[in-house]
Design an enzyme around this catalytic site. Structure first.
Site, PDB file in Angstrom:
ATOM      1  N   PHE A 131       2.414  33.151   3.760  1.00 28.98           N
ATOM      2  CA  PHE A 131       2.880  32.386   2.595  1.00 28.98           C
ATOM      3  C   PHE A 131       3.959  31.383   3.027  1.00 28.98           C
ATOM      4  O   PHE A 131       4.929  31.749   3.674  1.00 28.98           O
ATOM      5  CB  PHE A 131       3.441  33.346   1.537  1.00 28.98           C
ATOM      6  CG  PHE A 131       3.997  32.631   0.335  1.00 28.98           C
ATOM      7  CD1 PHE A 131       3.180  31.863  -0.476  1.00 28.98           C
ATOM      8  CD2 PHE A 131       5.355  32.700   0.037  1.00 28.98           C
ATOM      9  CE1 PHE A 131       3.700  31.178  -1.575  1.00 28.98           C
ATOM     10  CE2 PHE A 131       5.890  32.028  -1.060  1.00 28.98           C
ATOM     11  CZ  PHE A 131       5.047  31.260  -1.866  1.00 28.98           C
ATOM     12  N   GLN A 132       3.750  30.138   2.686  1.00 28.09           N
ATOM     13  CA  GLN A 132       4.673  29.036   3.000  1.00 28.09           C
ATOM     14  C   GLN A 132       4.923  28.883   4.496  1.00 28.09           C
ATOM     15  O   GLN A 132       5.995  28.441   4.910  1.00 28.09           O
ATOM     16  CB  GLN A 132       5.989  29.175   2.222  1.00 28.09           C
ATOM     17  CG  GLN A 132       5.756  29.061   0.724  1.00 28.09           C
ATOM     18  CD  GLN A 132       7.000  28.867  -0.098  1.00 28.09           C
ATOM     19  OE1 GLN A 132       8.058  29.360   0.248  1.00 28.09           O
ATOM     20  NE2 GLN A 132       6.888  28.149  -1.200  1.00 28.09           N
ATOM     21  N   LYS A 180      12.634  33.950   9.825  1.00 31.19           N
ATOM     22  CA  LYS A 180      13.431  34.774   8.916  1.00 31.19           C
ATOM     23  C   LYS A 180      13.998  36.000   9.640  1.00 31.19           C
ATOM     24  O   LYS A 180      15.147  36.391   9.414  1.00 31.19           O
ATOM     25  CB  LYS A 180      12.575  35.201   7.719  1.00 31.19           C
ATOM     26  CG  LYS A 180      13.397  35.751   6.588  1.00 31.19           C
ATOM     27  CD  LYS A 180      12.636  35.802   5.283  1.00 31.19           C
ATOM     28  CE  LYS A 180      13.508  36.373   4.169  1.00 31.19           C
ATOM     29  NZ  LYS A 180      12.794  36.437   2.890  1.00 31.19           N
ATOM     30  N   MET A 227       9.153  -6.912  -4.078  1.00 32.72           N
ATOM     31  CA  MET A 227       8.833  -7.435  -2.748  1.00 32.72           C
ATOM     32  C   MET A 227       7.317  -7.530  -2.547  1.00 32.72           C
ATOM     33  O   MET A 227       6.820  -8.478  -1.940  1.00 32.72           O
ATOM     34  CB  MET A 227       9.467  -6.547  -1.674  1.00 32.72           C
ATOM     35  CG  MET A 227       9.319  -7.058  -0.260  1.00 32.72           C
ATOM     36  SD  MET A 227       9.886  -8.750  -0.078  1.00 32.72           S
ATOM     37  CE  MET A 227      11.570  -8.503   0.471  1.00 32.72           C
TER      38      MET A 227
HETATM   39  C1  LIG Z   1      11.818  -5.166   3.445  1.00 34.87           C
HETATM   40  C2  LIG Z   1      12.480  -5.274   4.805  1.00 34.87           C
HETATM   41  C3  LIG Z   1      12.754  -6.509   5.337  1.00 34.87           C
HETATM   42  C4  LIG Z   1      13.423  -6.633   6.541  1.00 34.87           C
HETATM   43  N1  LIG Z   1      13.764  -7.878   6.973  1.00 34.87           N
HETATM   44  C5  LIG Z   1      14.586  -7.995   8.039  1.00 34.87           C
HETATM   45  C6  LIG Z   1      15.107  -9.260   8.423  1.00 34.87           C
HETATM   46  O1  LIG Z   1      14.824 -10.287   7.822  1.00 34.87           O
HETATM   47  N2  LIG Z   1      15.952  -9.311   9.471  1.00 34.87           N
HETATM   48  C7  LIG Z   1      16.323  -8.176  10.160  1.00 34.87           C
HETATM   49  O2  LIG Z   1      17.131  -8.265  11.077  1.00 34.87           O
HETATM   50  N3  LIG Z   1      15.816  -6.989   9.836  1.00 34.87           N
HETATM   51  C8  LIG Z   1      14.976  -6.872   8.783  1.00 34.87           C
HETATM   52  N4  LIG Z   1      14.522  -5.628   8.431  1.00 34.87           N
HETATM   53  C9  LIG Z   1      14.947  -4.465   9.245  1.00 34.87           C
HETATM   54  C10 LIG Z   1      14.083  -4.306  10.483  1.00 34.87           C
HETATM   55  O3  LIG Z   1      12.851  -3.736  10.126  1.00 34.87           O
HETATM   56  C11 LIG Z   1      14.789  -3.426  11.539  1.00 34.87           C
HETATM   57  O4  LIG Z   1      15.132  -2.201  10.957  1.00 34.87           O
HETATM   58  C12 LIG Z   1      16.072  -4.049  12.084  1.00 34.87           C
HETATM   59  O5  LIG Z   1      15.857  -5.362  12.490  1.00 34.87           O
HETATM   60  C13 LIG Z   1      16.552  -3.211  13.251  1.00 34.87           C
HETATM   61  O6  LIG Z   1      17.826  -3.619  13.645  1.00 34.87           O
HETATM   62  P1  LIG Z   1      18.437  -3.169  15.022  1.00 34.87           P
HETATM   63  O7  LIG Z   1      17.458  -3.441  16.113  1.00 34.87           O
HETATM   64  O8  LIG Z   1      19.781  -3.777  15.106  1.00 34.87           O
HETATM   65  O9  LIG Z   1      18.694  -1.600  14.806  1.00 34.87           O
HETATM   66  P2  LIG Z   1      17.903  -0.290  15.295  1.00 34.87           P
HETATM   67  O10 LIG Z   1      16.483  -0.356  14.946  1.00 34.87           O
HETATM   68  O11 LIG Z   1      18.686   0.850  14.773  1.00 34.87           O
HETATM   69  O12 LIG Z   1      18.013  -0.349  16.864  1.00 34.87           O
HETATM   70  C14 LIG Z   1      19.248  -0.145  17.486  1.00 34.87           C
HETATM   71  C15 LIG Z   1      19.097  -0.378  18.961  1.00 34.87           C
HETATM   72  O13 LIG Z   1      20.366  -0.163  19.572  1.00 34.87           O
HETATM   73  C16 LIG Z   1      20.199   0.727  20.686  1.00 34.87           C
HETATM   74  N5  LIG Z   1      21.417   1.510  20.853  1.00 34.87           N
HETATM   75  C17 LIG Z   1      21.758   2.659  20.241  1.00 34.87           C
HETATM   76  N6  LIG Z   1      22.946   3.083  20.670  1.00 34.87           N
HETATM   77  C18 LIG Z   1      23.371   2.185  21.572  1.00 34.87           C
HETATM   78  C19 LIG Z   1      24.542   2.084  22.374  1.00 34.87           C
HETATM   79  N7  LIG Z   1      25.512   3.008  22.332  1.00 34.87           N
HETATM   80  N8  LIG Z   1      24.660   1.006  23.197  1.00 34.87           N
HETATM   81  C20 LIG Z   1      23.670   0.081  23.276  1.00 34.87           C
HETATM   82  N9  LIG Z   1      22.547   0.141  22.552  1.00 34.87           N
HETATM   83  C21 LIG Z   1      22.403   1.171  21.699  1.00 34.87           C
HETATM   84  C22 LIG Z   1      19.009   1.596  20.315  1.00 34.87           C
HETATM   85  O14 LIG Z   1      18.424   2.169  21.456  1.00 34.87           O
HETATM   86  C23 LIG Z   1      18.108   0.583  19.608  1.00 34.87           C
HETATM   87  O15 LIG Z   1      17.297  -0.106  20.517  1.00 34.87           O
HETATM   88  C24 LIG Z   1      13.802  -5.478   7.253  1.00 34.87           C
HETATM   89  C25 LIG Z   1      13.499  -4.227   6.743  1.00 34.87           C
HETATM   90  C26 LIG Z   1      12.856  -4.110   5.520  1.00 34.87           C
HETATM   91  C27 LIG Z   1      12.587  -2.753   4.973  1.00 34.87           C
HETATM   92  C1  LIG Z   2       8.021   4.925  -0.018  1.00 27.49           C
HETATM   93  C2  LIG Z   2       7.553   3.514   0.011  1.00 27.49           C
HETATM   94  N1  LIG Z   2       6.400   3.167  -0.611  1.00 27.49           N
HETATM   95  C3  LIG Z   2       5.975   1.878  -0.610  1.00 27.49           C
HETATM   96  C4  LIG Z   2       6.697   0.910   0.018  1.00 27.49           C
HETATM   97  C5  LIG Z   2       6.231  -0.538   0.033  1.00 27.49           C
HETATM   98  N2  LIG Z   2       7.188  -1.396  -0.679  1.00 27.49           N
HETATM   99  C6  LIG Z   2       8.117  -2.129  -0.033  1.00 27.49           C
HETATM  100  S1  LIG Z   2       9.117  -2.975  -1.073  1.00 27.49           S
HETATM  101  C7  LIG Z   2       8.300  -2.391  -2.419  1.00 27.49           C
HETATM  102  C8  LIG Z   2       8.706  -2.796  -3.808  1.00 27.49           C
HETATM  103  C9  LIG Z   2      10.034  -2.273  -4.202  1.00 27.49           C
HETATM  104  O1  LIG Z   2      10.190  -2.458  -5.576  1.00 27.49           O
HETATM  105  P1  LIG Z   2      11.593  -2.217  -6.260  1.00 27.49           P
HETATM  106  O2  LIG Z   2      12.130  -0.905  -5.878  1.00 27.49           O
HETATM  107  O3  LIG Z   2      11.481  -2.484  -7.717  1.00 27.49           O
HETATM  108  O4  LIG Z   2      12.510  -3.314  -5.556  1.00 27.49           O
HETATM  109  P2  LIG Z   2      12.393  -4.925  -5.656  1.00 27.49           P
HETATM  110  O5  LIG Z   2      11.563  -5.374  -4.513  1.00 27.49           O
HETATM  111  O6  LIG Z   2      11.763  -5.252  -6.970  1.00 27.49           O
HETATM  112  O7  LIG Z   2      13.809  -5.393  -5.547  1.00 27.49           O
HETATM  113  C10 LIG Z   2       7.257  -1.542  -2.039  1.00 27.49           C
HETATM  114  C11 LIG Z   2       6.324  -0.884  -2.978  1.00 27.49           C
HETATM  115  C12 LIG Z   2       7.878   1.324   0.673  1.00 27.49           C
HETATM  116  N3  LIG Z   2       8.632   0.469   1.352  1.00 27.49           N
HETATM  117  N4  LIG Z   2       8.289   2.609   0.627  1.00 27.49           N
END
Ligand SMILES: Cc1cc2nc3c(=O)[nH]c(=O)nc-3n(C[C@H](O)[C@H](O)[C@H](O)COP(=O)(O)OP(=O)(O)OC[C@H]3O[C@@H](n4cnc5c(N)ncnc54)[C@H](O)[C@@H]3O)c2cc1C
Ligand SMILES: Cc1ncc(C[n+]2csc(CCOP(=O)(O)OP(=O)(O)O)c2C)c(N)n1
Ligand SMILES: [Mg+2]
Length: 570
Positions: free
Chosen positions: A111-112, A161, A473
């Site tokens: 279970f679980q 457990k 989005m």
């Molecule tokens: C809807 C949406 C839109 C997005 N649009 C954008 C956008 O327009 N622009 C944008 O920038 N991002 C955007 N993102 C985020 C993007 O997907 C990434 O998460 C982001 O760019 C990652 O940033 P990062 O590489 O700085 O961080 P992380 O992904 O956290 O990477 C960190 C890096 O640093 C390294 N690191 C860790 N510790 C150390 C240390 N002590 N010394 C040296 N290195 C280290 C790690 O190994 C890793 O490679 C978006 C996300 C979403 C959900």
């Molecule tokens: C758990 C999950 N399901 C689906 C998506 C895809 N997704 C990215 S943005 C978005 C819309 C988000 O809508 P809302 O929370 O109303 O924010 P808004 O973009 O309108 O500011 C969706 C469905 C996701 N990022 N995460």
């Protein structure tokens, strides 16, 4: 003295400095809960185990320490999966403790019973099943070290457990971690360091790409000195926001899909990119074939696997960001780069006229205005925890963070439902901080049950719902790329203010720009949590936008008159 495995777990957590555990009980973890009741640990009862993992993650991101989440076996453990993956993708140090069926039942479909270490193998930095009380203390110590060393990440410890129930001698000092010997680090290669210094001092158009790793490393001061030594411009990833003050003239803002247009153009025109603690995510680079073709690249990165993974680099410097920056610092020469300066200023000027903030008040309530007003009203000092979607991008663009760890957001996995629970975790980590949730009407509905946790724990977290009536989005993508066929994106929501009231939280609704500031001010002044339902323009879009797979400079820009673009009914 003999203690049960469950008691040993609690004492070990206390030894490790843990104060808060976010969790939800069930049969297979019940011995631990019984021991928790007798310990000094504060257990926060969540409403869904996903919430527990996001809270632990928010706690970790707000402090840089380890956050702890707990759940029972089976459905409790599987509910944690999204939160674990969220922490994994953003390198967040979270330790998840799950109960497991008795060791004699393992493999019997009891279970679980679920193979949670199997399920989470690809989304944890490390995971382990513990079947003997004798191994609990050492394993937990190891889990904490692994979660928060090198490149941080989530670790799951699954405890049967019978291991929780068995009694054994407890000696913390004897339970020393048995980790494999640290791989001997060769140190930074001298020739690579020299190459990087030569590139840094000869560049005419250098640009820093600052990432999350700067905060993880605690390298903010070294980074600041490095930037000033070379008079370098800084651009940030979404997760890098806060590592360098937004108010500094050298900070150009965010790069990437929804980054500032001038930043993306600057990347494409730069002759040197200095990537610090960032991993060239595809949201950051756009089409790799056309990415920063004129630039040499230096990559400062702790995880060797990230070097040349997406973008080939000329000088990889593998190591901790702070250490590497300190090694480079004495060699940096300040250069006059007048042409680069005027080019950046020119690109900025073009974008400023398109900025929604520069437009006259038309009576429409734009999300960008709400977020910019939130920034002003909170003096830029709040910890803002965002969800995922348009509001997340507007937050990144219009809330100007001057301090590290004040924007907490799910970047890599982009997990809707993250914000509310992560903010609760952040509030426990920083009880004196002004914590704000900025969340969409869609994402809020995914984890809104955690409002009850806020009430039960009597904490103050303010919530700004950016309510556009859409999965905004996704609607934006449908507008741009699917001819406005809004399939499954118009979203019915409850009356959020009334919902808040039902939970025992004050609820407000704002429909006019004139009421934004006063409502935020009142929420801040209130001793209790306040939820504000901001009814914003339904069909506004985030600009600029690099369409997925397009080149970084091929951005869709905000039309000069946004109302033409946004107010028409579909
Ligand atoms: C809807 C949406 C839109 C997005 N649009 C954008 C956008 O327009 N622009 C944008 O920038 N991002 C955007 N993102 C985020 C993007 O997907 C990434 O998460 C982001 O760019 C990652 O940033 P990062 O590489 O700085 O961080 P992380 O992904 O956290 O990477 C960190 C890096 O640093 C390294 N690191 C860790 N510790 C150390 C240390 N002590 N010394 C040296 N290195 C280290 C790690 O190994 C890793 O490679 C978006 C996300 C979403 C959900
Ligand atoms: C758990 C999950 N399901 C689906 C998506 C895809 N997704 C990215 S943005 C978005 C819309 C988000 O809508 P809302 O929370 O109303 O924010 P808004 O973009 O309108 O500011 C969706 C469905 C996701 N990022 N995460
Ligand atoms: Mg929405």
């Amino acid at each position: 003295m003999k203690l049960t495995g469950a008691e040993i777990l609690c004492q070990s957590l206390e030894h490790l400095g843990v104060k808060h555990i976010f969790g939800y009980p069930g049969g297979a973890i019940l011995p631990v809960y019984d021991a928790l009741g007798k310990s000094k640990l504060h257990h926060i009862l969540v409403r869904h185990e996903q919430g527990a993992t996001h809270m632990a993650d928010g706690y970790a991101r707000a402090t840089g320490g380890v956050g702890v989440a707990m759940a029972t076996s089976g459905p409790g453990a599987t509910n944690m999966v999204t939160g674990i993956a969220t922490a994994m993708l953003d390198s967040s140090p979270v330790v998840c403790i799950t109960g497991q069926v008795g060791s004699k039942l393992l493999g019997s479909d009891a279970f679980q019973e679920i193979d949670i270490t199997g399920i989470t193998m690809p989304i944890t930095k490390h995971n382990v099943v513990v079947t003997r009380a004798e191994d609990i203390a050492r394993t937990i110590r190891e889990a904490f070290i692994i979660a928060n060393s090198g490149r941080p990440g989530p670790v799951l410890v699954d405890i049967t457990k019978d291991a929780q129930q068995a009694a054994t001698e407890f000696d913390w000092n004897a339970a020393t971690p048995k980790l494999p010997p640290k791989r001997v680090r060769a140190g930074i290669d001298k020739s690579e360091l020299d190459r990087a210094i030569e590139l840094l001092n000869s560049a005419k158009r250098p640009l820093i790409l600052a990432g999350h790793g700067i905060m993880i490393s605690g390298a903010m001061q070294a980074f600041d000195r490095f930037v000033r030594a070379g008079d370098f411009y800084v651009s940030m990833t979404l997760l890098g926001i806060g590592c360098f003050p937004a108010s500094d003239p050298l900070n150009l803002g965010m790069m990437g899909m929804h980054g500032e247009a001038w930043v993306n153009h600057a990347i494409q025109e730069a002759d040197l990119l200095i990537a610090v603690g960032m991993r060239f995510d595809d949201r950051v680079t756009g089409d790799l074939r056309t990415y920063a073709k004129s630039a040499r690249k230096i990559h400062i990165e702790i995880d060797r696997a990230e070097i040349n993974k997406n973008v080939p680099v000329d000088a990889p410097l593998v190591g901790d960001a702070r250490e590497v920056l300190e090694r480079l610092l004495p060699h940096i020469e300040k250069k006059e780069r007048t042409a680069w300066r005027s080019r950046i200023a020119e690109m900025k000027g073009d974008s400023a006229v398109r900025d929604i903030q520069s437009l006259p008040d038309t009576g429409h309530l734009y999300a960008a205005h709400v977020i910019n007003d939130l920034w002003k009203e909170t003096n830029g000092d709040a910890i803002v925890v965002t969800d995922v979607g348009q509001h997340q991008m507007w937050e990144a663009q219009y809330y100007h963070h001057n301090n590290p760890r004040t924007l907490i957001t799910s970047g890599g996995l982009g997990t809707m439902g993250f914000a509310l629970p992560a903010a609760i975790g952040a509030k426990f980590a920083k009880p004196d901080a002004d914590v704000w949730v900025v969340v969409g009407d869609g994402g809020f509905q995914m984890t809104m049950c955690e409002l009850a946790t806020i009430v039960q724990e009597k904490i103050k977290v303010n919530i700004a719902i950016i309510n556009n009536g859409f999965l905004g989005m996704v609607r934006q993508w449908q507008e741009f790329f699917y001819d406005k066929r809004y399939v499954a994106t118009p979203l019915v929501a409850p009356d959020f203010a009334a919902l808040a009231n039902a939970f025992g939280i004050r609820g407000e609704r704002v429909t006019a720009r004139g009421d934004v500031n006063s409502t935020i001010r009142a929420a801040r002044a209130s001793k209790e949590s306040v939820l504000i339902d901001f009814r914003v323009e339904q069909e506004d879009s985030v600009y600029p936008m690099v369409p997925a797979g397009a080149s970084l400079h091929e951005m869709i820009r905000r039309p000069h008159n946004p109302l033409v673009e946004t107010a028409a009914e579909p």
